[in-house]
Enzyme design. Structure first.
Site, PDB file in Angstrom:
ATOM      1  N   ASP A  69     -11.438  10.100   4.352  1.00  0.00           N
ATOM      2  CA  ASP A  69     -11.096   9.333   3.155  1.00  0.00           C
ATOM      3  C   ASP A  69     -11.200   7.853   3.479  1.00  0.00           C
ATOM      4  O   ASP A  69     -10.871   7.415   4.581  1.00  0.00           O
ATOM      5  CB  ASP A  69      -9.712   9.703   2.612  1.00  0.00           C
ATOM      6  CG  ASP A  69      -8.579   9.452   3.593  1.00  0.00           C
ATOM      7  OD1 ASP A  69      -8.006   8.341   3.584  1.00  0.00           O
ATOM      8  OD2 ASP A  69      -8.234  10.371   4.365  1.00  0.00           O
ATOM      9  N   ASP A 158      -2.015   9.685  -4.649  1.00  0.00           N
ATOM     10  CA  ASP A 158      -1.463   9.338  -3.335  1.00  0.00           C
ATOM     11  C   ASP A 158      -0.004   8.925  -3.501  1.00  0.00           C
ATOM     12  O   ASP A 158       0.298   7.847  -3.996  1.00  0.00           O
ATOM     13  CB  ASP A 158      -2.300   8.196  -2.753  1.00  0.00           C
ATOM     14  CG  ASP A 158      -1.825   7.712  -1.387  1.00  0.00           C
ATOM     15  OD1 ASP A 158      -0.789   8.205  -0.909  1.00  0.00           O
ATOM     16  OD2 ASP A 158      -2.486   6.830  -0.814  1.00  0.00           O
ATOM     17  N   GLU A 160       3.191   8.030  -1.438  1.00  0.00           N
ATOM     18  CA  GLU A 160       3.693   7.686  -0.117  1.00  0.00           C
ATOM     19  C   GLU A 160       4.579   6.455  -0.202  1.00  0.00           C
ATOM     20  O   GLU A 160       4.824   5.921  -1.283  1.00  0.00           O
ATOM     21  CB  GLU A 160       2.542   7.463   0.858  1.00  0.00           C
ATOM     22  CG  GLU A 160       1.600   6.311   0.507  1.00  0.00           C
ATOM     23  CD  GLU A 160       0.525   6.116   1.577  1.00  0.00           C
ATOM     24  OE1 GLU A 160       0.889   5.662   2.688  1.00  0.00           O
ATOM     25  OE2 GLU A 160      -0.645   6.430   1.296  1.00  0.00           O
TER      26      GLU A 160
END
Length: 272
Positions: A69, A158, A160
Site C-alpha cells: 500500500d 483506514d 487508526e
C-alpha cells in the site's frame, strides 16, 4: 437578600463546571454542530500504518499473494519493478477527511492497473472532522469508487490513531462505532460494495471497545500487525483478508499479504 461573595463564587464555579460537562458530552458524541473541522496539516504523511511507524523491528518471512500500500509519501512508483518483484495487488491512498486528495493518486492507481495488479483505494478517516457518511461520499467521488473490471478491490477505510490530536478523535466508543457504521453503510449505498476495514487490534480495542461483532458480517478485515504473525483479531473476525506486516521491505510503502490464492483475490475484486 443578595447572595454573599462566597455564594457568588460557588455559583460561578458550578456554572463553569456544568458548561465543561456539557462540552464534554458533545465532544464524546462527535463533532459539534457547526464546529470547524480540525485543520489537515500533513496529509502527505498520513498513511495506512502512520501510527505504527517505527514498530517494525524485523520483516517476517512471508510468502503467498503479496502486495503493498502506498500514499503520496512514495511519490511516483515504478510499477513494472513492483510487478516483477512479485506483487499481485496494491492499495492506494485516495483521500483524507473531506478536503484532501492524494496528488499522486492517478500515477499510483492507474499505474498499478496498467501492469496487471489488482488495485484498490483507501480513505484515511478523520472521525472528528466530519460525519462518516460525508467522508464516504467524498471518498467514493474522488477515487474510491468500484468497477467490475476484474482489477478493482473494494475501497478501504483506514481507522487508526489520530495524527492530529486525541487518540480516539475525542469520540466515545459508542460514537466511534456509529461513525464507522455510517461510513460503511454509505459507501455500500454509493458503490454496492462493503468497505474493507483497516485497523490494528490496539486501536480497535481502545476506540470502539472491541465489542461490536457486526462489522465482520460484511467488511473484510485488513489487519495491521508488525510482527511474525497477524496475532489476535478484533471481535467478530475469525480470519483476516489482508495483513499489513511491515512498513518497509521488497516493495515501496507498506508490505501486505492477502490471505488466500490469487484466484480468491480476484473473487474479492469481482464480488463473487
Amino acid at each position: 437578600m443578595a447572595p454573599s461573595p462566597r455564594n457568588r463564587v460557588i455559583r460561578r464555579l458550578s456554572t463553569a463546571f456544568a458548561a465543561l460537562t456539557l462540552a464534554g458530552g458533545v465532544l464524546a458524541a462527535g463533532p459539534a454542530a457547526g464546529a470547524s473541522p480540525n485543520p489537515i496539516t500533513h496529509p502527505d504523511k498520513d498513511h495506512a500504518g502512520y501510527s505504527l511507524a517505527g514498530q517494525s523491528t524485523a520483516t517476517p518471512l512471508v510468502s503467498g499473494t503479496l502486495g503493498l500500500d502506498v500514499s503520496s509519501h512514495q511519490g511516483n512508483v515504478g510499477w513494472s519493478t513492483v510487478q516483477s518483484n512479485g506483487a499481485q495487488f496494491a492499495y492506494v491512498k485516495a483521500t483524507e477527511g473531506t478536503s484532501y486528495q492524494n496528488p499522486y493518486f492517478s500515477q499510483q492507481y492507474v499505474g498499478s492497473y496498467d501492469v496487471g495488479l489488482i488495485r484498490g483505494a483507501y480513505h484515511f478517516a478523520l472521525p472528528d472532522n466530519s460525519s462518516g457518511a460525508a467522508q464516504a461520499d467524498y471518498f467514493a467521488a474522488h477515487g474510491g469508487g468500484w468497477s467490475a473490471d476484474h482489477h478493482t478491490l473494494p475501497g478501504a477505510v483506514d481507522m487508526e490513531y489520530n495524527p492530529y490530536g486525541a487518540t480516539c478523535y475525542g469520540l466515545s466508543q459508542s460514537a466511534m462505532r456509529s461513525w464507522i457504521h455510517a461510513f460503511i453503510n454509505e459507501y455500500h449505498a454509493k458503490t454496492g460494495r462493503w468497505a474493507v476495514i483497516y485497523t490494528s487490534l490496539s486501536w480497535w480495542t481502545s476506540c470502539t471497545g472491541n465489542t461490536d461483532t457486526t462489522f465482520a458480517t460484511n467488511s473484510p478485515l485488513w489487519i495491521a500487525k508488525y510482527s511474525t504473525s497477524a496475532g489476535t483479531l478484533p471481535a467478530g473476525w475469525s480470519v483476516y483478508t489482508i495483513w499489513q506486516y511491515a512498513d518497509s521491505g521488497t516493495f515501496p510503502g507498506d508490505q501486505d499479504v492477502f490471505n488466500g490464492s490469487s484466484s480468491r483475490l480476484l473473487a474479492l475484486a469481482d464480488n463473487t
